[in-house]
Design an enzyme around this catalytic site. Structure first.
Site, PDB file in Angstrom:
ATOM      1  N   HIS A 156       0.872  -1.174   0.000  1.00 17.46           N
ATOM      2  CA  HIS A 156       0.000   0.000   0.000  1.00 17.46           C
ATOM      3  C   HIS A 156       0.906   1.220   0.000  1.00 17.46           C
ATOM      4  CE1 HIS A 156       0.964   0.875   4.169  1.00 17.46           C
ATOM      5  NE2 HIS A 156       0.565  -0.327   4.540  1.00 17.46           N
ATOM      6  N   ASP A 278      -0.965 -19.379  12.574  1.00 21.05           N
ATOM      7  CA  ASP A 278       0.282 -19.869  13.146  1.00 21.05           C
ATOM      8  C   ASP A 278       0.340 -19.548  14.639  1.00 21.05           C
ATOM      9  OD1 ASP A 278       3.237 -19.803  13.871  1.00 21.05           O
ATOM     10  OD2 ASP A 278       3.306 -20.589  11.834  1.00 21.05           O
ATOM     11  N   SER A 293       3.217  -4.871   6.984  1.00 19.04           N
ATOM     12  CA  SER A 293       2.721  -4.600   5.635  1.00 19.04           C
ATOM     13  C   SER A 293       3.829  -4.839   4.620  1.00 19.04           C
ATOM     14  CB  SER A 293       2.230  -3.160   5.514  1.00 19.04           C
ATOM     15  OG  SER A 293       1.039  -2.976   6.217  1.00 19.04           O
TER      16      SER A 293
END
Length: 338
Positions: A156, A278, A293
């Site tokens: 992003h 996980d 990110s």
């Protein structure tokens, strides 16, 4: 921290719909997952806040009264172009109280305002602005192309923390970084990786800031012995088990299990909803935190995308971007920089 692209709503990050043609850009890439320091210089001077000037007659706010808003990017003061704070500072020193035109970039285009500088009690003419022209933080490299030396990161854009708008980037660099701590994500409060970098260990440049990530060239962080994998083409990702590569402690990149819950495809853009399954990652971070990110998503031995956002109500859940969208944006950035 992430690049502080936080919008204060249900999803941390900026989700943008852009109409693209369906790309066919499969390539052999190194999935990275390494955290790096990121420093960018804005093209212009961003208004971080509006302030008041203490004058002999009381407090006034020239910028506020004229209609300037936080998030505006000043590109011209009078007839002088502004590319950085030093440009603006030089022009402000010439003010004498005469009204001056300020040209800004706003999301809906250029706008002009006429400000009347106020003479402060210190004897200086001021406009009543808090400004900045650079942003720093920690983010994750998604892929490295050993053929070209190009990379893509974040998944992003780098956005203003207050307004959420995509920042126009003049230039920037990425740096060797180390993750020194984690603020665990909690329902309603996104977590965060805490990292450190000294600004000396430059390992790459930033050539473009887009809604699909930042792009540039690098060496020394990505491709350090990592194997290449084939990137998935548009339409290949599917709901089911997958893995992410992420750097949540020190400089170590680890593999963690996730579930792709749903794949969204529209106008050539591909996005996923994902859930961290996980147990080690859930124990360490609570799920997805700011700074992750850009963590590459692998499925069936292919690079299918990147982690982009966390759902603040449930840090174990978030969103990802298809790698085809990143590669398309990266190619456009490279062509524009050539």
């Amino acid at each position: 921290m992430e690049m502080k692209a936080t919008m204060r709503n249900a999803v941390v990050g900026l989700l943008a719909a852009v109409v693209l043609s369906v790309p066919a850009l499969a390539a052999d890439l190194v999935p990275v997952g390494k955290a790096v320091g990121i420093s960018v210089t804005i093209d212009g001077a961003m208004v971080a806040g509006i302030s008041e000037v203490e004058t002999a007659g009381g407090k006034v706010s020239p910028a506020g009264q004229a209609g300037v808003l936080p998030g505006d990017i000043i590109i011209r003061l009078g007839s002088e172009e502004v590319h950085c704070l030093s440009d603006l500072a030089g022009s402000v020193r010439t003010l004498d109280g005469t009204p001056v035109t300020v040209t800004v970039l706003r999301e809906d285009g250029q706008k002009q305002f006429t400000l009347t500088p106020a003479l402060s009690c210190e004897g200086r003419y001021q406009l009543g602005l808090w400004l900045r022209d650079s942003v720093t933080g920690i983010g994750t490299i998604t892929y490295y192309d050993p053929e070209t030396g190009n990379y893509g990161a974040l998944g992003h854009g780098i956005n203003d923390v207050d307004t959420g708008r995509l920042l126009p980037v003049r230039d920037g660099s990425i740096y060797h970084a180390s993750v020194i701590g984690v603020v665990r994500g909690q329902p309603g409060t996104p977590g965060e990786l805490t990292g450190t970098f000294d600004g000396e260990g430059t390992c790459g440049t930033i050539c473009g800031n887009t809604v699909f990530g930042i792009f540039g060239t690098c060496e020394g962080v990505a491709g350090t012995g990592g194997d290449t994998v084939t990137s998935a083409e548009y339409g290949e990702a599917r709901p089911g088990e997958a893995e992410i590569l992420s750097n949540i402690r020190g400089e170590e990149v680890e593999e963690f299990s996730i579930q792709i819950d749903r794949v969204y495809r529209e106008n050539g853009e591909e996005r996923f909803s994902i859930t961290v399954i996980d147990p080690d990652l859930l124990a360490a971070t609570g799920g997805i935190v700011q700074g992750m990110s850009g963590s590459p998503i692998l499925q069936d031995g292919k690079l299918v995308g990147a982690v982009t956002h966390v759902l603040t109500g449930d840090p174990a859940r978030g969103y990802g971007l298809g790698i085809s969208s990143m590669l398309s944006a990266g190619q456009e950035t490279s062509e524009a920089a050539a």
